[in-house]
Design a protein around this motif. Structure first.
Motif, PDB file in Angstrom:
ATOM      1  N   LEU A 117       0.840  -1.206   0.000  1.00 49.15           N
ATOM      2  CA  LEU A 117       0.000   0.000   0.000  1.00 49.15           C
ATOM      3  C   LEU A 117       0.875   1.256   0.000  1.00 49.15           C
ATOM      4  N   ASN A 118       1.984   1.210   0.748  1.00 48.39           N
ATOM      5  CA  ASN A 118       2.922   2.332   0.761  1.00 48.39           C
ATOM      6  C   ASN A 118       3.552   2.528  -0.623  1.00 48.39           C
ATOM      7  N   ARG A 119       3.821   1.423  -1.317  1.00 52.25           N
ATOM      8  CA  ARG A 119       4.386   1.487  -2.670  1.00 52.25           C
ATOM      9  C   ARG A 119       3.400   2.156  -3.623  1.00 52.25           C
ATOM     10  N   VAL A 120       2.123   1.809  -3.492  1.00 54.23           N
ATOM     11  CA  VAL A 120       1.080   2.418  -4.330  1.00 54.23           C
ATOM     12  C   VAL A 120       1.032   3.926  -4.093  1.00 54.23           C
ATOM     13  N   GLY A 230      15.644  -0.129  -8.778  1.00 50.66           N
ATOM     14  CA  GLY A 230      14.222   0.201  -8.769  1.00 50.66           C
ATOM     15  C   GLY A 230      13.632   0.349 -10.158  1.00 50.66           C
ATOM     16  N   PRO A 231      12.524   1.074 -10.268  1.00 52.10           N
ATOM     17  CA  PRO A 231      11.840   1.218 -11.562  1.00 52.10           C
ATOM     18  C   PRO A 231      12.715   1.852 -12.633  1.00 52.10           C
ATOM     19  N   ILE A 232      13.665   2.703 -12.258  1.00 51.85           N
ATOM     20  CA  ILE A 232      14.551   3.328 -13.249  1.00 51.85           C
ATOM     21  C   ILE A 232      15.426   2.265 -13.910  1.00 51.85           C
ATOM     22  N   ALA A 233      15.969   1.349 -13.104  1.00 57.49           N
ATOM     23  CA  ALA A 233      16.804   0.278 -13.655  1.00 57.49           C
ATOM     24  C   ALA A 233      15.978  -0.684 -14.496  1.00 57.49           C
ATOM     25  N   ARG A 234      14.791  -1.022 -14.021  1.00 58.06           N
ATOM     26  CA  ARG A 234      13.964  -1.983 -14.754  1.00 58.06           C
ATOM     27  C   ARG A 234      13.466  -1.414 -16.082  1.00 58.06           C
ATOM     28  N   ALA A 235      13.372  -0.089 -16.180  1.00 57.58           N
ATOM     29  CA  ALA A 235      12.976   0.535 -17.449  1.00 57.58           C
ATOM     30  C   ALA A 235      14.057   0.404 -18.512  1.00 57.58           C
ATOM     31  N   SER A 236      15.288   0.066 -18.082  1.00 57.67           N
ATOM     32  CA  SER A 236      16.393  -0.134 -19.022  1.00 57.67           C
ATOM     33  C   SER A 236      16.711  -1.615 -19.199  1.00 57.67           C
ATOM     34  N   TRP A 316      18.450  -5.564   3.253  1.00 56.34           N
ATOM     35  CA  TRP A 316      18.010  -4.688   2.169  1.00 56.34           C
ATOM     36  C   TRP A 316      16.614  -5.061   1.721  1.00 56.34           C
ATOM     37  N   THR A 317      15.890  -4.053   1.305  1.00 59.84           N
ATOM     38  CA  THR A 317      14.506  -4.247   0.881  1.00 59.84           C
ATOM     39  C   THR A 317      14.277  -3.500  -0.433  1.00 59.84           C
ATOM     40  N   GLU A 318      13.239  -3.921  -1.144  1.00 55.41           N
ATOM     41  CA  GLU A 318      12.865  -3.275  -2.408  1.00 55.41           C
ATOM     42  C   GLU A 318      11.894  -2.152  -2.087  1.00 55.41           C
ATOM     43  N   ASN A 319      12.449  -0.963  -1.858  1.00 54.62           N
ATOM     44  CA  ASN A 319      11.623   0.210  -1.596  1.00 54.62           C
ATOM     45  C   ASN A 319      10.959   0.684  -2.891  1.00 54.62           C
ATOM     46  N   PRO A 320       9.953   1.534  -2.815  1.00 56.11           N
ATOM     47  CA  PRO A 320       9.315   2.035  -4.042  1.00 56.11           C
ATOM     48  C   PRO A 320      10.295   2.664  -5.030  1.00 56.11           C
ATOM     49  N   LEU A 321      11.363   3.313  -4.544  1.00 56.38           N
ATOM     50  CA  LEU A 321      12.309   3.982  -5.442  1.00 56.38           C
ATOM     51  C   LEU A 321      13.519   3.128  -5.768  1.00 56.38           C
ATOM     52  N   THR A 335      21.983   0.568  21.722  1.00 54.71           N
ATOM     53  CA  THR A 335      22.081   1.413  20.520  1.00 54.71           C
ATOM     54  C   THR A 335      23.057   0.756  19.549  1.00 54.71           C
ATOM     55  N   PRO A 336      22.903   0.981  18.247  1.00 56.24           N
ATOM     56  CA  PRO A 336      23.856   0.396  17.289  1.00 56.24           C
ATOM     57  C   PRO A 336      25.229   1.047  17.437  1.00 56.24           C
ATOM     58  N   TRP A 337      26.273   0.279  17.184  1.00 52.34           N
ATOM     59  CA  TRP A 337      27.603   0.883  17.112  1.00 52.34           C
ATOM     60  C   TRP A 337      27.735   1.638  15.790  1.00 52.34           C
ATOM     61  N   ARG A 338      27.101   1.088  14.735  1.00 55.41           N
ATOM     62  CA  ARG A 338      27.085   1.733  13.418  1.00 55.41           C
ATOM     63  C   ARG A 338      25.847   1.249  12.673  1.00 55.41           C
ATOM     64  N   LEU A 339      25.175   2.180  12.012  1.00 51.80           N
ATOM     65  CA  LEU A 339      24.034   1.814  11.171  1.00 51.80           C
ATOM     66  C   LEU A 339      24.140   2.626   9.887  1.00 51.80           C
ATOM     67  N   LYS A 340      24.653   1.988   8.844  1.00 59.79           N
ATOM     68  CA  LYS A 340      24.888   2.653   7.561  1.00 59.79           C
ATOM     69  C   LYS A 340      23.661   2.491   6.679  1.00 59.79           C
ATOM     70  N   LEU A 341      23.213   3.594   6.109  1.00 59.31           N
ATOM     71  CA  LEU A 341      22.032   3.598   5.247  1.00 59.31           C
ATOM     72  C   LEU A 341      22.448   3.677   3.787  1.00 59.31           C
ATOM     73  N   ARG A 342      21.957   2.746   2.991  1.00 63.99           N
ATOM     74  CA  ARG A 342      22.136   2.784   1.544  1.00 63.99           C
ATOM     75  C   ARG A 342      20.782   3.150   0.943  1.00 63.99           C
ATOM     76  N   SER A 343      20.622   4.414   0.553  1.00 58.51           N
ATOM     77  CA  SER A 343      19.321   4.852   0.035  1.00 58.51           C
ATOM     78  C   SER A 343      19.294   4.773  -1.482  1.00 58.51           C
ATOM     79  N   ALA A 344      18.111   4.505  -2.035  1.00 57.02           N
ATOM     80  CA  ALA A 344      17.959   4.322  -3.479  1.00 57.02           C
ATOM     81  C   ALA A 344      18.267   5.607  -4.238  1.00 57.02           C
TER      82      ALA A 344
END
Length: 380
Positions: A117-120, A230-236, A316-321, A335-344
């Protein structure tokens, strides 16, 4: 700076010219948030492009290190403000994996439903706003009408419209409201019925086709080099979707159809987004049907102070982007010692330096809108 010499008429004196540097942004009306593009122009044609980011940077990764695992969820859902629920998932999945915790089956299916639903919601935003940037005003009203319908059920279950804060380590915040699944079914059915209105309004419009076909072509090789997803890669033509290829939540039991195109232009990216919207509606229906007969808890009981064992993991998850990843390193504390974010969006936007040169300034708007990024997701 490049100098060019031109002659005007027979025997005319040489006239020296030079390229112009044009800043697009960082003021908000120029782009999707506070992004700056430094363009080098040869007349009206782009000779070089440099995306300059960081105007919204708030140091989320350092803030993660001084928050416990309940507080981190609140921070994590904000970098892509169109995908609040999806952002939360990676954090709780990483923590659960380190704890060796299996959330209840109902929680897994409910998470999958809410993620779709969030993806929609996210896709509808771009399906409405992208034509707006090219001069088509009407589609945004259709798209936002459907967004409001789905926002209604998301708000009912979580109390939030953007920042849902409904995930918890071990499950969800609370149980599904009575009759909520019936309302989701009605909303999904109504949205599916009205999606063709958006499609018929814009997809084959001759002006839209002229502005998007063959414009902003992104090759498969460029996608691999820059980590575009994401959708940009799949369009190619990149046939990759974590929901099918490395499934999580309830996706192993769902028929996830991966939508691809081969042209890699602005029009293909719009088409992929539109078709993915339909796939997500089908997946939401499947989740509702599985949840109807289910009984049992929606979360695990947790200690007052939650400490994650020493170690590390990458969720890792397949976010909308596109691909959204969290690399969690724990020393056994709360608390985490390190939490690295890889954003789309961070990876997706880097490829603009390859895409924009050779295009006209007018096409830059069409290309930028078709990249479907959120600036908070770039800057973190």
């Amino acid at each position: 700076m490049t100098e060019r010499v031109v002659g005007i008429g027979a025997g005319a004196k040489e006239l020296a010219t030079e390229d112009m540097i044009l800043n697009i942004g960082p003021q908000h009306p120029s782009t999707h948030g506070v992004l700056r593009l430094r363009l080098t122009l040869d007349g009206e044609r782009i000779a070089a492009a440099e995306p300059i980011i960081g105007y919204m940077h708030r140091g989320a990764e350092k803030l993660f290190e001084v928050r416990d695992y309940r507080q981190i969820i609140m921070l994590a859902n904000r970098h892509d403000w169109l995908s609040g629920f999806a952002n939360e998932l990676g954090v709780v999945i990483a923590a659960e994996r380190m704890l060796g915790m299996e959330p209840p089956v109902r929680a897994v299916w409910a998470r999958t439903l809410l993620a779709e639903l969030n993806r929609v919601l996210s896709h509808l935003m771009f399906l409405g706003s992208y034509p707006l940037e090219l001069g088509a005003i009407t589609p945004v009203f259709y798209a936002f009408n459907e967004r409001e319908r789905i926002q209604g059920v998301m708000e009912e279950i979580s109390g939030g419209r953007m920042h849902y804060m409904f995930n918890r380590v071990g499950g969800l915040k609370e149980d599904l409201p009575l009759g909520w699944l019936d309302r989701v079914s009605e909303v999904v059915a109504e949205t599916r019925r009205r999606v063709p209105d958006i499609e018929n309004l814009i997809l084959n419009n001759e002006i839209f086709l002229a502005r998007t076909r063959g414009v902003g072509v992104l090759s498969r090789e460029q996608i691999m080099q820059y980590g575009v997803s994401g959708p940009i890669a799949r369009a190619s033509g990149v046939d990759f979707d974590l929901r099918r290829d490395q499934p999580y939540l309830a996706y192993p039991e769902l028929p996830v159809k991966v939508v691809t195109r081969s042209a890699g232009d602005c029009h293909s990216r719009f088409e992929v987004l539109l078709d993915q919207l339909k796939v997500s509606l089908d997946l939401a229906d499947a989740c509702v049907e599985r949840l109807r007969p289910m009984q049992g808890p929606i979360n695990q009981r947790l200690p007052k102070v939650l400490k994650v064992p020493e170690g590390h993991t990458y969720a890792w998850t397949e976010n909308p982007l596109g691909i959204n990843g969290y690399f969690l390193v724990s020393k056994g504390d709360k608390t985490p010692w390190r939490l690295k974010l890889r954003s789309a969006s961070y990876s997706n936007i880097q490829v603009l330096r390859e895409m924009l040169p050779g295009h006209l300034v007018a096409d830059m708007v069409a290309i930028l809108g078709s990249m479907f990024f959120v600036v908070g997701d770039i800057d973190k």
